[in-house]
Every structure is written in C-alpha cells, then in structure tokens.
Write a protein that holds these residues in place. Structure first.
Motif, short mmCIF file in Angstrom:
data_model
loop_
_atom_site.label_atom_id
_atom_site.label_comp_id
_atom_site.label_asym_id
_atom_site.label_seq_id
_atom_site.Cartn_x
_atom_site.Cartn_y
_atom_site.Cartn_z
N ALA A 39 86.24 47.55 74.36
CA ALA A 39 85.95 47.19 75.75
C ALA A 39 87.20 46.64 76.45
O ALA A 39 87.11 46.05 77.52
CB ALA A 39 84.83 46.17 75.82
N ILE A 40 88.39 46.86 75.84
CA ILE A 40 89.65 46.39 76.41
C ILE A 40 90.48 47.60 76.81
O ILE A 40 90.61 48.55 76.04
CB ILE A 40 90.44 45.54 75.40
CG1 ILE A 40 89.63 44.32 74.97
CG2 ILE A 40 91.78 45.10 76.00
CD1 ILE A 40 90.25 43.53 73.84
N GLU A 41 91.04 47.56 78.02
CA GLU A 41 91.92 48.62 78.51
C GLU A 41 93.29 48.03 78.82
O GLU A 41 93.38 46.99 79.46
CB GLU A 41 91.37 49.25 79.79
CG GLU A 41 90.08 49.99 79.64
CD GLU A 41 89.59 50.56 80.98
OE1 GLU A 41 90.34 50.54 81.97
OE2 GLU A 41 88.44 51.00 81.01
N LEU A 42 94.33 48.72 78.39
CA LEU A 42 95.71 48.35 78.70
C LEU A 42 96.38 49.53 79.40
O LEU A 42 96.33 50.65 78.89
CB LEU A 42 96.50 48.03 77.44
CG LEU A 42 96.09 46.82 76.64
CD1 LEU A 42 96.89 46.75 75.34
CD2 LEU A 42 96.32 45.57 77.45
N ASP A 43 96.99 49.27 80.54
CA ASP A 43 97.69 50.32 81.28
C ASP A 43 99.03 49.77 81.77
O ASP A 43 99.11 48.60 82.17
CB ASP A 43 96.88 50.77 82.50
CG ASP A 43 95.59 51.45 82.12
OD1 ASP A 43 95.64 52.46 81.39
OD2 ASP A 43 94.52 50.96 82.53
N VAL A 44 100.06 50.63 81.76
CA VAL A 44 101.34 50.27 82.34
C VAL A 44 101.70 51.36 83.34
O VAL A 44 101.68 52.55 83.01
CB VAL A 44 102.46 50.17 81.28
CG1 VAL A 44 103.80 49.90 81.94
CG2 VAL A 44 102.14 49.10 80.27
N GLU A 45 101.98 50.93 84.57
CA GLU A 45 102.41 51.87 85.60
C GLU A 45 103.48 51.19 86.44
O GLU A 45 103.24 50.12 87.02
CB GLU A 45 101.23 52.27 86.48
CG GLU A 45 101.59 53.31 87.51
CD GLU A 45 100.40 53.76 88.35
OE1 GLU A 45 100.64 54.34 89.42
OE2 GLU A 45 99.26 53.53 87.94
N ARG A 46 104.66 51.80 86.45
CA ARG A 46 105.80 51.26 87.22
C ARG A 46 106.07 49.80 86.89
O ARG A 46 106.18 48.96 87.77
CB ARG A 46 105.57 51.43 88.71
CG ARG A 46 105.50 52.86 89.14
CD ARG A 46 105.37 52.97 90.63
NE ARG A 46 105.28 54.37 91.01
CZ ARG A 46 105.05 54.77 92.22
NH1 ARG A 46 104.88 53.89 93.18
NH2 ARG A 46 104.98 56.03 92.48
N THR A 50 98.49 46.14 83.29
CA THR A 50 97.14 45.74 83.67
C THR A 50 96.30 45.64 82.41
O THR A 50 96.25 46.58 81.62
CB THR A 50 96.50 46.75 84.64
OG1 THR A 50 97.34 46.86 85.80
CG2 THR A 50 95.11 46.30 85.06
N VAL A 51 95.65 44.49 82.24
CA VAL A 51 94.73 44.28 81.12
C VAL A 51 93.35 44.09 81.73
O VAL A 51 93.16 43.23 82.60
CB VAL A 51 95.11 43.02 80.31
CG1 VAL A 51 94.13 42.81 79.16
CG2 VAL A 51 96.54 43.11 79.80
N LYS A 52 92.39 44.92 81.30
CA LYS A 52 91.00 44.78 81.73
C LYS A 52 90.12 44.72 80.50
O LYS A 52 90.35 45.42 79.53
CB LYS A 52 90.56 45.97 82.59
CG LYS A 52 90.97 45.88 84.02
CD LYS A 52 90.26 46.91 84.85
CE LYS A 52 90.64 46.74 86.31
NZ LYS A 52 89.99 47.72 87.16
N ALA A 53 89.14 43.86 80.56
CA ALA A 53 88.20 43.72 79.45
C ALA A 53 86.82 43.44 80.01
O ALA A 53 86.68 42.88 81.10
CB ALA A 53 88.63 42.57 78.54
N GLU A 54 85.80 43.85 79.25
CA GLU A 54 84.43 43.60 79.69
C GLU A 54 83.64 42.96 78.55
O GLU A 54 83.59 43.49 77.45
CB GLU A 54 83.75 44.90 80.10
CG GLU A 54 82.35 44.69 80.63
CD GLU A 54 81.71 45.97 81.14
OE1 GLU A 54 80.65 45.86 81.78
OE2 GLU A 54 82.25 47.07 80.89
N ARG A 55 83.07 41.80 78.85
CA ARG A 55 82.18 41.15 77.89
C ARG A 55 80.76 41.47 78.32
O ARG A 55 80.31 41.11 79.41
CB ARG A 55 82.37 39.63 77.86
CG ARG A 55 81.47 39.01 76.78
CD ARG A 55 81.57 37.50 76.70
NE ARG A 55 82.90 37.07 76.36
CZ ARG A 55 83.58 36.15 77.06
NH1 ARG A 55 83.06 35.59 78.12
NH2 ARG A 55 84.77 35.79 76.69
N ARG A 56 80.07 42.18 77.44
CA ARG A 56 78.71 42.63 77.73
C ARG A 56 77.70 41.65 77.14
O ARG A 56 77.98 40.98 76.15
CB ARG A 56 78.52 44.03 77.15
CG ARG A 56 79.50 45.03 77.74
CD ARG A 56 79.45 46.37 77.02
NE ARG A 56 80.45 47.26 77.58
CZ ARG A 56 81.44 47.79 76.87
NH1 ARG A 56 81.55 47.56 75.59
NH2 ARG A 56 82.32 48.59 77.45
#
Length: 129
Positions: A39-46, A50-56
């Motif tokens: 449920a964790i997303e890591l993205d790098v752009e320029r 960005t770190v996004k996570a969701e606790r369900r």
C-alpha cells in the motif's frame, strides 16, 4: 467513536519523517505503522520524490461495530525535493517494523575532491575543494 482523522487521495495527511546525512548517503525514514508494504507508492519525477501510503481499516467488510477509532486511516503523502546533490537514480527503499527507510547516495559531483593548481614558479600543488 471519536472524530474522523482520515486522509483522502485528494487531501492526504502528512506522515512524520526524519532526514539526515550518514557519510555519502542521505537517509529519510517515514513512520507508517500498520501500513502494508503493497500500500506504499514511491515515485521520482524531476528530482521530486513522492511517497504515498494508505492505511486501510483492519476490519473492513466485517460485521464490526467500532467503539474507539483513534488510529488515523486513509492516505498519507509527503513530497521531497532531492536537489542536484543527490543521486535520484539509485534510491534504495526498505520497509521494516512500520518504518520506510530510503537511502539516497550523494552524487559524485557533489562530493569533496582535490583540484590541481598550476603554478609557474613551483610546479603543481594539491588543494582540497
């Protein structure tokens, strides 16, 4: 049940973090207790990480009547500007015991180096930059 403190995809909640330099590595640690690794997303752009996570909810879909719900649920997000001194191509990410740890190497061009100086009188001399 107490008031809602859930983040949404359009209005995520910030996640606590620590950031420090250890030798030739920049380390960032995010607290994400109770979040599954998938449920964790890591993205790098320029150079923006960005770190996004969701606790369900643990009991989603079950016939459960919550009595107290104080642990935050929903979406958490954080953005960091990495700058030119960090090597965004070689980020190492590990998730253990509810802590997401990112290790980002310092770019070679940002490390201290010696520069040779020419001097017509005494030849070459080394100076630390």
């Amino acid at each position: 049940v107490f008031g809602s403190n859930a983040g949404t995809w359009s209005r995520p909640t910030a996640m606590p973090m620590d950031a420090y330099r250890s030798g030739d590595t920049f380390v960032v640690a995010f607290d994400l207790p109770g979040v599954d690794a998938d449920a964790i997303e890591l993205d790098v752009e320029r150079n923006v990480l960005t770190v996004k996570a969701e606790r369900r909810p643990v009991h989603a879909g079950q016939n459960v009547e919550m009595q107290v719900a104080e642990r935050p649920l929903g979406v958490f997000s954080r953005q960091l500007f990495l700058g030119d001194t960090l090597d965004a191509e070689h980020i190492d990410a590990a998730y253990e015991a509810g802590v997401l740890t990112l290790r980002i190497p310092i770019a070679e061009r940002a490390k201290p180096r010696k520069i040779a100086i020419s001097n017509a009188d005494s030849g070459r001399k080394q100076v630390t930059a």
